[in-house]
Motif scaffolding. Structure first.
Motif, PDB file in Angstrom:
ATOM      1  N   PHE A  76     -11.240  -0.976  -0.930  1.00  0.00           N
ATOM      2  CA  PHE A  76     -12.343  -1.914  -0.740  1.00  0.00           C
ATOM      3  C   PHE A  76     -11.892  -3.370  -0.875  1.00  0.00           C
ATOM      4  O   PHE A  76     -12.521  -4.166  -1.555  1.00  0.00           O
ATOM      5  CB  PHE A  76     -13.465  -1.597  -1.727  1.00  0.00           C
ATOM      6  N   ASN A  77     -10.767  -3.661  -0.231  1.00  0.00           N
ATOM      7  CA  ASN A  77     -10.287  -5.047  -0.171  1.00  0.00           C
ATOM      8  C   ASN A  77      -9.915  -5.616  -1.539  1.00  0.00           C
ATOM      9  O   ASN A  77      -9.968  -6.837  -1.742  1.00  0.00           O
ATOM     10  CB  ASN A  77     -11.347  -5.950   0.485  1.00  0.00           C
ATOM     11  N   ILE A  78      -9.596  -4.741  -2.493  1.00  0.00           N
ATOM     12  CA  ILE A  78      -9.192  -5.191  -3.823  1.00  0.00           C
ATOM     13  C   ILE A  78      -7.675  -5.364  -3.849  1.00  0.00           C
ATOM     14  O   ILE A  78      -6.937  -4.403  -3.625  1.00  0.00           O
ATOM     15  CB  ILE A  78      -9.607  -4.175  -4.910  1.00  0.00           C
ATOM     16  N   ALA A  79      -7.222  -6.593  -4.112  1.00  0.00           N
ATOM     17  CA  ALA A  79      -5.784  -6.851  -4.185  1.00  0.00           C
ATOM     18  C   ALA A  79      -5.209  -6.211  -5.444  1.00  0.00           C
ATOM     19  O   ALA A  79      -5.874  -6.125  -6.471  1.00  0.00           O
ATOM     20  CB  ALA A  79      -5.525  -8.357  -4.190  1.00  0.00           C
ATOM     21  N   MET A  80      -3.959  -5.779  -5.358  1.00  0.00           N
ATOM     22  CA  MET A  80      -3.333  -5.101  -6.486  1.00  0.00           C
ATOM     23  C   MET A  80      -3.284  -5.957  -7.754  1.00  0.00           C
ATOM     24  O   MET A  80      -3.558  -5.463  -8.855  1.00  0.00           O
ATOM     25  CB  MET A  80      -1.923  -4.643  -6.106  1.00  0.00           C
TER      26      MET A  80
ATOM     27  N   MET B  59     -11.721 -16.454  -8.108  1.00  0.00           N
ATOM     28  CA  MET B  59     -10.671 -16.952  -7.221  1.00  0.00           C
ATOM     29  C   MET B  59     -10.333 -15.933  -6.131  1.00  0.00           C
ATOM     30  O   MET B  59     -10.080 -16.290  -4.976  1.00  0.00           O
ATOM     31  CB  MET B  59      -9.407 -17.289  -8.021  1.00  0.00           C
ATOM     32  N   SER B  60     -10.339 -14.646  -6.501  1.00  0.00           N
ATOM     33  CA  SER B  60     -10.034 -13.585  -5.532  1.00  0.00           C
ATOM     34  C   SER B  60     -11.152 -13.442  -4.510  1.00  0.00           C
ATOM     35  O   SER B  60     -10.913 -13.058  -3.361  1.00  0.00           O
ATOM     36  CB  SER B  60      -9.809 -12.248  -6.248  1.00  0.00           C
TER      37      SER B  60
ATOM     38  N   LEU C 285       2.427  -7.067 -12.971  1.00  0.00           N
ATOM     39  CA  LEU C 285       1.717  -8.123 -12.257  1.00  0.00           C
ATOM     40  C   LEU C 285       2.700  -9.115 -11.645  1.00  0.00           C
ATOM     41  O   LEU C 285       2.570  -9.503 -10.477  1.00  0.00           O
ATOM     42  CB  LEU C 285       0.759  -8.837 -13.212  1.00  0.00           C
ATOM     43  N   ILE C 286       3.699  -9.511 -12.430  1.00  0.00           N
ATOM     44  CA  ILE C 286       4.712 -10.454 -11.942  1.00  0.00           C
ATOM     45  C   ILE C 286       5.457  -9.862 -10.748  1.00  0.00           C
ATOM     46  O   ILE C 286       5.691 -10.535  -9.735  1.00  0.00           O
ATOM     47  CB  ILE C 286       5.706 -10.814 -13.063  1.00  0.00           C
ATOM     48  N   ILE C 287       5.837  -8.584 -10.849  1.00  0.00           N
ATOM     49  CA  ILE C 287       6.551  -7.907  -9.760  1.00  0.00           C
ATOM     50  C   ILE C 287       5.690  -7.874  -8.507  1.00  0.00           C
ATOM     51  O   ILE C 287       6.158  -8.137  -7.394  1.00  0.00           O
ATOM     52  CB  ILE C 287       6.951  -6.470 -10.175  1.00  0.00           C
ATOM     53  N   SER C 288       4.405  -7.538  -8.682  1.00  0.00           N
ATOM     54  CA  SER C 288       3.493  -7.448  -7.545  1.00  0.00           C
ATOM     55  C   SER C 288       3.355  -8.791  -6.835  1.00  0.00           C
ATOM     56  O   SER C 288       3.308  -8.856  -5.608  1.00  0.00           O
ATOM     57  CB  SER C 288       2.114  -6.965  -8.020  1.00  0.00           C
ATOM     58  N   ILE C 289       3.310  -9.874  -7.614  1.00  0.00           N
ATOM     59  CA  ILE C 289       3.134 -11.211  -7.038  1.00  0.00           C
ATOM     60  C   ILE C 289       4.401 -11.679  -6.324  1.00  0.00           C
ATOM     61  O   ILE C 289       4.367 -12.144  -5.183  1.00  0.00           O
ATOM     62  CB  ILE C 289       2.749 -12.225  -8.131  1.00  0.00           C
ATOM     63  N   LEU C 290       5.550 -11.539  -6.997  1.00  0.00           N
ATOM     64  CA  LEU C 290       6.807 -12.052  -6.449  1.00  0.00           C
ATOM     65  C   LEU C 290       7.357 -11.183  -5.323  1.00  0.00           C
ATOM     66  O   LEU C 290       7.787 -11.691  -4.285  1.00  0.00           O
ATOM     67  CB  LEU C 290       7.846 -12.173  -7.573  1.00  0.00           C
ATOM     68  N   TYR C 291       7.325  -9.863  -5.508  1.00  0.00           N
ATOM     69  CA  TYR C 291       7.934  -8.957  -4.528  1.00  0.00           C
ATOM     70  C   TYR C 291       7.097  -8.852  -3.257  1.00  0.00           C
ATOM     71  O   TYR C 291       7.625  -8.837  -2.149  1.00  0.00           O
ATOM     72  CB  TYR C 291       8.119  -7.568  -5.145  1.00  0.00           C
ATOM     73  N   PHE C 292       5.772  -8.779  -3.416  1.00  0.00           N
ATOM     74  CA  PHE C 292       4.897  -8.600  -2.261  1.00  0.00           C
ATOM     75  C   PHE C 292       4.256  -9.896  -1.781  1.00  0.00           C
ATOM     76  O   PHE C 292       3.459  -9.883  -0.842  1.00  0.00           O
ATOM     77  CB  PHE C 292       3.791  -7.587  -2.601  1.00  0.00           C
ATOM     78  N   HIS C 293       4.582 -11.017  -2.458  1.00  0.00           N
ATOM     79  CA  HIS C 293       4.047 -12.326  -2.073  1.00  0.00           C
ATOM     80  C   HIS C 293       2.520 -12.313  -2.011  1.00  0.00           C
ATOM     81  O   HIS C 293       1.912 -12.870  -1.078  1.00  0.00           O
ATOM     82  CB  HIS C 293       4.625 -12.770  -0.724  1.00  0.00           C
ATOM     83  N   ASN C 294       1.906 -11.658  -2.982  1.00  0.00           N
ATOM     84  CA  ASN C 294       0.443 -11.637  -3.038  1.00  0.00           C
ATOM     85  C   ASN C 294      -0.075 -13.037  -3.349  1.00  0.00           C
ATOM     86  O   ASN C 294       0.507 -13.759  -4.166  1.00  0.00           O
ATOM     87  CB  ASN C 294      -0.041 -10.672  -4.128  1.00  0.00           C
ATOM     88  N   PRO C 295      -1.182 -13.443  -2.709  1.00  0.00           N
ATOM     89  CA  PRO C 295      -1.744 -14.779  -2.971  1.00  0.00           C
ATOM     90  C   PRO C 295      -2.174 -14.914  -4.426  1.00  0.00           C
ATOM     91  O   PRO C 295      -2.957 -14.114  -4.919  1.00  0.00           O
ATOM     92  CB  PRO C 295      -2.951 -14.854  -2.022  1.00  0.00           C
ATOM     93  N   PHE C 296      -1.616 -15.900  -5.105  1.00  0.00           N
ATOM     94  CA  PHE C 296      -1.908 -16.074  -6.527  1.00  0.00           C
ATOM     95  C   PHE C 296      -1.896 -17.561  -6.821  1.00  0.00           C
ATOM     96  O   PHE C 296      -0.841 -18.198  -6.900  1.00  0.00           O
ATOM     97  CB  PHE C 296      -0.851 -15.343  -7.365  1.00  0.00           C
ATOM     98  N   THR C 297      -3.095 -18.121  -6.981  1.00  0.00           N
ATOM     99  CA  THR C 297      -3.235 -19.559  -7.171  1.00  0.00           C
ATOM    100  C   THR C 297      -2.985 -19.945  -8.635  1.00  0.00           C
ATOM    101  O   THR C 297      -2.794 -19.094  -9.501  1.00  0.00           O
ATOM    102  CB  THR C 297      -4.648 -20.009  -6.772  1.00  0.00           C
TER     103      THR C 297
END
Length: 310
Positions: free
Chosen positions: A86-90, A137-138, A260-272
């Motif tokens: 349902f469009n929920i980011a990891m 923010m999400s 969380l850090i791995i998910s953001i850096l490895y997958f380039h998830n949008p994180f403001t």
């Protein structure tokens, strides 16, 4: 030695599992059900052999109680994974699930009539504010296909809100299950391995309701997924039997932060920047709740006292 081994299992198994799961979810958003089924089937098989002794060992806790616990556990597991559709980011998914402290405290006050110190209430406020910031923010980053109409945008946002509602329900249900387990263990004693087996074995027939979706995504399933999820859960279990609850909470919290850090850096998830602020507030509140600072101060004072004695 067992404690160190358990910590390694938790970090390696859980973090690797997060990466693998996000890889699957990115390409095939509907694969959450088959991942959940694989987890349940693998752990149930291991428990049937080594814990239940091929069904010859009688449970210490009546099966009727396990049926209630299993219903809650199955519901929580399926909804948590299904919410990813349902469009929920990891990253938001991980942050939101870190809010279990809020649900535990609320239900503890309502059901068990517990009372907490001011530091506990402050920690819950911090966790709540942090999750609220990340959620808001999400909400501004809900994915909408290029060229989509305004109506499509509204639909995507409502779809996302439904995912948030699912995560909230799962959070409260998980807390209620924890309270139910607490009352069972007080009455019958702690039998963690037995509970692990029955929590994963008894719900297996329930997956028949999801058989069509599971079969559809069966081609995505691999042995590594099952193994990593098992390593993660097994590590947490060993840690629970070897360490105090404070240590377990701290290790799991640090593991979530690393994931969380791995998910953001490895997958380039949008994180403001605001996402980072919200995340920091969530983990600050978690550490405050577990009274890590007090434990560190006591340990430091103890070392100083020993040096003076020498």
């Amino acid at each position: 030695m067992n404690t160190l081994f358990a910590v390694i299992l938790v970090f390696v198994g859980c973090c690797s599992n997060v990466v693998f799961l996000e890889l699957l979810v990115r390409d095939f958003p509907g694969c959450g059900n088959i991942v959940t089924f694989a987890q349940f089937a693998f752990i149930a098989l291991e428990g049937f052999i080594f814990e239940a002794n091929f069904g010859r060992k009688k449970p210490h806790i009546p099966l009727s109680n396990y049926v209630i616990m299993v219903t809650m556990f199955f519901t929580v597991s399926v909804i948590n994974n299904y919410a990813l559709n349902f469009n929920i980011a990891m990253p938001l998914h991980m942050i939101f699930r870190s809010g279990s402290l809020i649900a535990n405290m609320i239900l503890g006050i309502v059901i068990l009539k517990k009372r907490y110190s001011m530091s506990k209430y402050l920690s819950i406020v911090l966790v709540s504010v942090g999750i609220f910031i990340c959620t808001i923010m999400s909400a501004k980053q809900v994915n909408v296909e290029k060229g989509a109409t305004e109506e499509d945008g509204v639909y995507a946002f409502m779809h996302w809100l439904l995912g948030i509602a699912m995560l909230t329900f799962a959070l409260l249900m998980s807390a209620r299950m924890g309270i139910f387990q607490e009352t069972l263990y007080k009455k019958y004693g702690k039998h963690s391995k037995e509970a692990l087996f029955y929590n994963h074995c008894l719900p297996l027939p329930g997956f028949l309701l999801l058989s069509t979706d599971i079969y559809k995504h069966a081609v995505l399933f691999s042995q590594s997924s099952r193994f990593l999820r098992y390593v993660c859960i097994r590590g947490v279990f060993i840690l629970t039997t070897e360490c105090a609850s404070l240590t377990v909470t701290l290790v799991v919290t640090l593991r979530k932060f690393l994931s969380l850090i791995i998910s953001i850096l490895y997958f380039h998830n949008p994180f403001t920047t605001w996402h980072w602020v919200g995340t920091a507030v969530v983990f600050l509140g978690t550490l405050l709740y577990t009274e890590v600072w007090s434990s560190v101060r006591v340990a430091v004072k103890g070392e100083k006292a020993d040096k003076k004695a020498e």
